[in-house]
Design a protein around this motif. Structure first.
Motif, PDB file in Angstrom:
ATOM      1  N   ARG A   6       0.535  -4.454   9.813  1.00  0.00           N
ATOM      2  CA  ARG A   6      -0.271  -3.473   9.101  1.00  0.00           C
ATOM      3  C   ARG A   6      -1.267  -2.843  10.067  1.00  0.00           C
ATOM      4  N   ASP A   7      -1.511  -1.550   9.851  1.00  0.00           N
ATOM      5  CA  ASP A   7      -2.534  -0.783  10.566  1.00  0.00           C
ATOM      6  C   ASP A   7      -2.380  -0.807  12.084  1.00  0.00           C
ATOM      7  N   LYS A   8      -3.259  -1.499  12.766  1.00  0.00           N
ATOM      8  CA  LYS A   8      -3.371  -1.415  14.221  1.00  0.00           C
ATOM      9  C   LYS A   8      -2.194  -1.997  14.984  1.00  0.00           C
ATOM     10  N   MET A   9      -1.398  -2.835  14.371  1.00  0.00           N
ATOM     11  CA  MET A   9      -0.333  -3.519  15.101  1.00  0.00           C
ATOM     12  C   MET A   9       1.069  -3.027  14.765  1.00  0.00           C
ATOM     13  N   THR A  10       1.189  -1.920  14.041  1.00  0.00           N
ATOM     14  CA  THR A  10       2.528  -1.486  13.642  1.00  0.00           C
ATOM     15  C   THR A  10       3.351  -0.963  14.816  1.00  0.00           C
ATOM     16  N   LEU A  28       6.392  -2.117   8.116  1.00  0.00           N
ATOM     17  CA  LEU A  28       5.198  -1.538   8.738  1.00  0.00           C
ATOM     18  C   LEU A  28       4.357  -0.823   7.685  1.00  0.00           C
ATOM     19  N   ALA A  29       3.131  -1.263   7.461  1.00  0.00           N
ATOM     20  CA  ALA A  29       2.228  -0.637   6.496  1.00  0.00           C
ATOM     21  C   ALA A  29       1.158   0.154   7.248  1.00  0.00           C
ATOM     22  N   ARG A  30       0.970   1.405   6.862  1.00  0.00           N
ATOM     23  CA  ARG A  30       0.039   2.348   7.510  1.00  0.00           C
ATOM     24  C   ARG A  30       0.418   2.545   8.974  1.00  0.00           C
ATOM     25  N   HIS A  31       1.684   2.842   9.190  1.00  0.00           N
ATOM     26  CA  HIS A  31       2.260   3.016  10.520  1.00  0.00           C
ATOM     27  C   HIS A  31       1.998   4.423  11.062  1.00  0.00           C
ATOM     28  N   LEU A  32       1.624   4.531  12.323  1.00  0.00           N
ATOM     29  CA  LEU A  32       1.459   5.829  12.980  1.00  0.00           C
ATOM     30  C   LEU A  32       2.793   6.559  12.948  1.00  0.00           C
ATOM     31  N   VAL A  73      14.100  -0.934   9.046  1.00  0.00           N
ATOM     32  CA  VAL A  73      12.696  -0.651   9.335  1.00  0.00           C
ATOM     33  C   VAL A  73      12.136   0.001   8.074  1.00  0.00           C
ATOM     34  N   ILE A  74      11.220  -0.693   7.413  1.00  0.00           N
ATOM     35  CA  ILE A  74      10.589  -0.199   6.182  1.00  0.00           C
ATOM     36  C   ILE A  74       9.190   0.274   6.542  1.00  0.00           C
ATOM     37  N   VAL A  75       8.872   1.530   6.233  1.00  0.00           N
ATOM     38  CA  VAL A  75       7.545   2.075   6.527  1.00  0.00           C
ATOM     39  C   VAL A  75       6.846   2.349   5.200  1.00  0.00           C
ATOM     40  N   ALA A  76       5.701   1.706   5.007  1.00  0.00           N
ATOM     41  CA  ALA A  76       4.907   1.885   3.790  1.00  0.00           C
ATOM     42  C   ALA A  76       3.643   2.643   4.160  1.00  0.00           C
ATOM     43  N   GLY A  77       3.627   3.919   3.856  1.00  0.00           N
ATOM     44  CA  GLY A  77       2.445   4.727   4.113  1.00  0.00           C
ATOM     45  C   GLY A  77       2.260   5.101   5.567  1.00  0.00           C
ATOM     46  N   ALA A  78       3.075   5.996   6.073  1.00  0.00           N
ATOM     47  CA  ALA A  78       2.890   6.498   7.444  1.00  0.00           C
ATOM     48  C   ALA A  78       1.621   7.350   7.490  1.00  0.00           C
ATOM     49  N   VAL A  79       0.923   7.278   8.625  1.00  0.00           N
ATOM     50  CA  VAL A  79      -0.306   8.056   8.803  1.00  0.00           C
ATOM     51  C   VAL A  79      -0.189   8.902  10.062  1.00  0.00           C
ATOM     52  N   ASP A  80      -0.895  10.043  10.050  1.00  0.00           N
ATOM     53  CA  ASP A  80      -0.936  10.846  11.268  1.00  0.00           C
ATOM     54  C   ASP A  80      -2.009  10.267  12.189  1.00  0.00           C
ATOM     55  N   ALA A  81      -2.235  10.882  13.325  1.00  0.00           N
ATOM     56  CA  ALA A  81      -3.176  10.350  14.315  1.00  0.00           C
ATOM     57  C   ALA A  81      -4.617  10.344  13.824  1.00  0.00           C
ATOM     58  N   ALA A  82      -4.916  11.123  12.781  1.00  0.00           N
ATOM     59  CA  ALA A  82      -6.252  11.119  12.198  1.00  0.00           C
ATOM     60  C   ALA A  82      -6.397  10.074  11.099  1.00  0.00           C
ATOM     61  N   GLY A  83      -5.298   9.367  10.791  1.00  0.00           N
ATOM     62  CA  GLY A  83      -5.335   8.339   9.760  1.00  0.00           C
ATOM     63  C   GLY A  83      -5.026   8.830   8.363  1.00  0.00           C
TER      64      GLY A  83
END
Length: 110
Positions: A6-10, A28-32, A73-83
């Motif tokens: 999650r978050d910083k380690m995706t 991966l949760a909140r993946h860049l 690869v499951i992505v839950a909530g992808a985020v852009d570089a601004a979060g």
């Protein structure tokens, strides 16, 4: 073997899954969403652990996720570089969930 992050380690988790074939499923949760999204902003908020020097000249995160197939690869909530969370149409991942939370039903199947 399954891997969840999650978050910083995706991004490190995705790269580990690409290098280690024993990892069958990656969640991966909140993946860049991509390294390209970092280059499109002057002020980004992603952690340095998400960046790899000179990688964008060769590949980007969605391509790495596709290269892992047929492993999931499951992505839950992808985020852009601004979060900022991306809607389904803005996320280039086959198994994408818009909710950035842990999906305990999906995690229990890993």
């Amino acid at each position: 073997m399954a891997l969840a992050a999650r978050d910083k380690m995706t991004v490190p988790a995705l790269l580990a899954a690409a290098l280690e074939p024993r990892i069958g499923t990656t969640y991966l949760a909140r993946h860049l969403v991509s390294w390209r999204s970092v280059t499109e902003l002057e002020d980004y908020s992603c952690p340095l652990a998400s960046l790899a020097p000179n990688a964008l000249g060769t590949t980007d995160l969605p391509e790495i996720a596709r290269a892992i197939a047929p492993r999931a690869v499951i992505v839950a909530g992808a985020v852009d570089a601004a979060g900022r969370l991306l809607p389904r149409g803005g996320a280039p991942y086959a198994d994408y969930r818009e909710q950035p939370a842990w999906d305990f039903a999906a995690l229990s199947r890993l």
